[in-house]
Design an enzyme around this catalytic site. Structure first.
Site, PDB file in Angstrom:
ATOM      1  CG  ASP A  34      -1.963  -1.104   1.098  1.00 14.29           C
ATOM      2  OD1 ASP A  34      -1.946  -2.038   1.918  1.00 14.29           O
ATOM      3  OD2 ASP A  34      -2.762  -1.021   0.161  1.00 14.29           O
ATOM      4  CG  ASP A 174      -7.622  -2.882   0.394  1.00 15.77           C
ATOM      5  OD1 ASP A 174      -6.997  -1.920  -0.115  1.00 15.77           O
ATOM      6  OD2 ASP A 174      -7.263  -3.465   1.424  1.00 15.77           O
TER       7      ASP A 174
HETATM    8  C1  DX5 Z   1      -5.875   0.704   3.478  1.00 16.92           C
HETATM    9  C2  DX5 Z   1      -5.197  -0.382   2.693  1.00 16.92           C
HETATM   10  C3  DX5 Z   1      -5.608  -1.755   3.158  1.00 16.92           C
HETATM   11  C4  DX5 Z   1      -5.330  -2.022   4.612  1.00 16.92           C
HETATM   12  C5  DX5 Z   1      -6.051  -3.271   5.019  1.00 16.92           C
HETATM   13  O1  DX5 Z   1      -5.817   1.870   2.798  1.00 16.92           O
HETATM   14  O2  DX5 Z   1      -5.478  -0.244   1.325  1.00 16.92           O
HETATM   15  O3  DX5 Z   1      -4.960  -2.718   2.368  1.00 16.92           O
HETATM   16  O4  DX5 Z   1      -3.970  -2.161   4.821  1.00 16.92           O
HETATM   17  O5  DX5 Z   1      -5.869  -3.489   6.386  1.00 16.92           O
HETATM   18  P1  DX5 Z   1      -7.019  -4.136   7.264  1.00 16.92           P
HETATM   19  O6  DX5 Z   1      -7.252  -5.512   6.687  1.00 16.92           O
HETATM   20  O7  DX5 Z   1      -6.448  -4.164   8.625  1.00 16.92           O
HETATM   21  O8  DX5 Z   1      -8.234  -3.275   7.141  1.00 16.92           O
END
Ligand code: DX5
Length: 224
Positions: A34, A174
């Site tokens: 990310d 996501d």
């Molecule tokens: C947030 C990211 C996600 C995040 C997901 O902007 O795009 O990929 O890291 O993390 P969780 O699964 O903890 O919500």
């Protein structure tokens, strides 16, 4: 076939390489990096150099999720670093059709991500061009946020839209994916689950956490 794609944003930043290998050993299908610029999303995370280092550390396919403004300026850097796919946000581009074409010209897969407030209609014209559509089930920028349930309807309608166009494009969700929300997302039509804090945490190993996610999906599919 439901793919699990760990998001390295929730991993231990002092052990990113090790955590990526743990994901690979746990048979993750892809790894999401990310990238946030503090402008498009209110966090500053990783850059192309991490992708290059991970490219040497693991064989896993690498997804560069660009939560940045004007991503067109950095596409080549991420492709040269070894990204297998580059995901851009529809909201971040003045002409995202052209940006998607630029990604394809770099011989890497192209994905488009939609923030929760962005309607499906915004990407209908590019569905035949993309290799992935990522429905954000949190607002971009941070791991550990709550799953936005209203996005399940968007996943359902996207699945229908793709069927109407006879397109077999994987749908990723996501944000906020864990053992309770993963089955809901799969039932709505998602085939790629991007998960951070439910995989990288202190309560279980990466392998245990991924096994728990897979078990929750298998259980709901068996009951369906
Ligand atoms: C947030 C990211 C996600 C995040 C997901 O902007 O795009 O990929 O890291 O993390 P969780 O699964 O903890 O919500």
């Amino acid at each position: 076939m439901i793919l699990i794609e760990p998001s390295l944003l929730s991993a231990d930043v002092l052990r990113l390489g090790e955590q990526a290998r743990e994901a690979e050993d746990a048979k993750a299908d892809w790894l999401q990096i990310d990238v946030s610029d503090g402008q498009f999303a209110p966090n500053i995370t990783f850059g192309p150099d991490l992708v290059r280092a991970l490219r040497k550390a693991v064989k896993l396919k690498l997804d560069a999720h660009l939560m940045i403004s004007e991503p067109e300026h950095l596409l080549t850097r991420f492709a040269d670093a070894g990204a297998d796919r580059i995901i851009i946000h529809e909201e971040a581009c003045a002409n995202f059709y052209r940006v998607l074409q630029s990604i394809k010209a770099l011989k890497v897969e192209a994905g488009v991500a939609l923030n929760p407030e962005t309607p499906l209609e915004a990407i209908e014209k590019v569905l035949d061009l993309v290799d992935l559509v990522q429905v954000m089930t949190v607002t971009p920028g941070f791991g550990g946020q709550r799953f936005i349930t209203s996005q399940l309807d968007k996943v359902k309608r996207l699945r229908q839209l793709l069927a109407e166009h006879d397109l077999k494009v994987p749908i990723a969700v996501d944000g906020g994916i864990h053992v309770d929300t993963a089955p809901l997302a799969v039932a709505a039509g998602a085939t790629v689950l991007v998960a951070g804090s439910s995989i990288f945490n202190k309560t279980g190993s990466v392998a245990e956490n991924m096994a728990a996610l897979r078990a929750s999906i298998a259980k709901s599919q068996a009951e369906a």
